[in-house]
Design a protein around this motif. Sequence first.
Motif, PDB file in Angstrom:
ATOM      1  N   GLY A  59     -67.884  15.254  50.409  1.00 54.99           N
ATOM      2  CA  GLY A  59     -67.243  16.515  50.528  1.00 54.99           C
ATOM      3  C   GLY A  59     -67.359  17.273  51.668  1.00 54.99           C
ATOM      4  O   GLY A  59     -66.835  17.687  52.544  1.00 54.99           O
ATOM      5  N   GLY A  70     -65.406  18.158  54.868  1.00 59.66           N
ATOM      6  CA  GLY A  70     -65.258  19.789  55.083  1.00 59.66           C
ATOM      7  C   GLY A  70     -64.441  20.280  54.166  1.00 59.66           C
ATOM      8  O   GLY A  70     -63.745  21.400  54.350  1.00 59.66           O
ATOM      9  N   LYS A  71     -64.361  19.507  52.933  1.00 56.27           N
ATOM     10  CA  LYS A  71     -63.748  20.262  51.736  1.00 56.27           C
ATOM     11  C   LYS A  71     -64.296  19.605  50.588  1.00 56.27           C
ATOM     12  O   LYS A  71     -64.861  18.689  50.326  1.00 56.27           O
ATOM     13  CB  LYS A  71     -62.110  19.888  51.674  1.00 56.27           C
ATOM     14  N   GLU A  72     -64.273  20.701  49.345  1.00 57.95           N
ATOM     15  CA  GLU A  72     -64.804  20.083  48.085  1.00 57.95           C
ATOM     16  C   GLU A  72     -63.918  19.189  47.409  1.00 57.95           C
ATOM     17  O   GLU A  72     -62.752  19.242  47.577  1.00 57.95           O
ATOM     18  CB  GLU A  72     -64.867  21.562  47.184  1.00 57.95           C
ATOM     19  N   ILE A  73     -64.574  18.212  47.073  1.00 59.27           N
ATOM     20  CA  ILE A  73     -63.735  17.028  46.335  1.00 59.27           C
ATOM     21  C   ILE A  73     -64.032  17.153  44.984  1.00 59.27           C
ATOM     22  O   ILE A  73     -65.411  17.164  44.507  1.00 59.27           O
ATOM     23  CB  ILE A  73     -64.419  15.606  47.035  1.00 59.27           C
ATOM     24  N   ARG A  84     -59.434  12.364  55.333  1.00 52.27           N
ATOM     25  CA  ARG A  84     -58.972  13.777  55.448  1.00 52.27           C
ATOM     26  C   ARG A  84     -57.310  13.741  55.311  1.00 52.27           C
ATOM     27  O   ARG A  84     -56.893  12.589  55.469  1.00 52.27           O
ATOM     28  CB  ARG A  84     -59.173  14.346  56.963  1.00 52.27           C
ATOM     29  N   GLY A  96     -57.559  14.914  46.338  1.00 54.39           N
ATOM     30  CA  GLY A  96     -58.952  15.924  46.726  1.00 54.39           C
ATOM     31  C   GLY A  96     -59.821  15.545  45.382  1.00 54.39           C
ATOM     32  O   GLY A  96     -60.573  16.351  45.269  1.00 54.39           O
ATOM     33  N   ARG A 117     -57.565  11.643  49.946  1.00 59.76           N
ATOM     34  CA  ARG A 117     -56.435  12.117  50.945  1.00 59.76           C
ATOM     35  C   ARG A 117     -55.223  12.846  50.031  1.00 59.76           C
ATOM     36  O   ARG A 117     -54.484  13.752  50.498  1.00 59.76           O
ATOM     37  CB  ARG A 117     -55.905  11.128  51.849  1.00 59.76           C
TER      38      ARG A 117
END
Length: 273
Positions: free
Chosen positions: A198, A202-205, A273, A143, A140
Motif C-alpha cells: 500500500g 500510494g493508497k491504503e489497501i 494502480r 483496494g 486495482r
Amino acid sequence: MTILVTGATGTVGRHVVDTLLQAGQRVRALTRNPAAAGLPEGVEVVAGDLADPATLNAAFDGVTGVHLINFSGDDYTPLQSGKEIVELAVQSGVRRVTVLGGRADGPLEQALAASDLEWTLLNPVEFMSNTLKWWAETIRAEGVIREPFGGRLSAMIHEADIAAVAATVLVEGGHGGKTYTLTGPEAMTTTEKVRILGAAVGKEIGFVELSEEQARAKWRGEGMGDELVEFLIDALGNTPELGYTVVSTVREITGRAPRTFAQWAAENADAFR
C-alpha cells in the motif's frame, strides 16, 4: 562461452537472460514460441521444448553452461525427460548446469546426480512476484485483499535475486553438487506485505482475514478445483519452517544483499494502480 537459458520467457528466466548479458556472456534462449519471445537484442533465440528432447539438439550445440527448469508447460508438470536432457548435455560438452527447482527430486535431478556435470540445484521459497498473480487484479478493482492466515510468515525472494545466483554459479563455477535454498532478507506476515505494498502504491489497501471455510468458498467460486483449494489451505496454513527461515545464500554467492519486498513493491507499483 555460450550459456543456454531454458524457461527464458518466464518469471525467473528473463532475469537470468538479462543478468548474463550484463555480465558480458553470450546467451542462447530456449522457447517453444520464438516469435513471441520478446527477449533483448543480442540474445540468440532457438525453438525447443524440454518435454521433447528431440527438439533440443540445436539449442545445446556448442553451449558450455545451461540453466534448466524442472517442469514443462504452463501447468508446471514435473519434467519426465531428465535422463535424455542430461545425456544430450554431456554429449554437447556442457560443463555447468543450474536447475530452478523446489520439488522433490525428479528424473532430471536424479540424472544430474549420476552424471559428471557440475550441477547446482536452486530451491527458492515463495516468489515476491506471486503477489502480482494473486493480488493485482483485486487491488486495482477493490483496494482490498481477502485471504486467510494474515499472520502467516514468508521469507519471500525477489525473482531477480534467484537469477543473480544462477548467473553467478554458471559464470564463476565452484558450486558443483550443491543444493541451495534461496530466500529474501526478511520474513514477514501477509498483513505486513499488504501494508508495504500500500505504501508503494500510494493508497491504503484493506485486508479482510477469511476463515478457512470462507477461503474455500471464495476460491471455489473463482473456479479452483478441490485439490488446488486444499493445497492452498495447507501451504498457507502450515507453511514449513524452511519457507520462513531467512538464509544468507544470495549474499554469499552474489556478494550483495538480497532485495527487500519494499524494493520489489516500488518496482511493480504501477501494476496495482
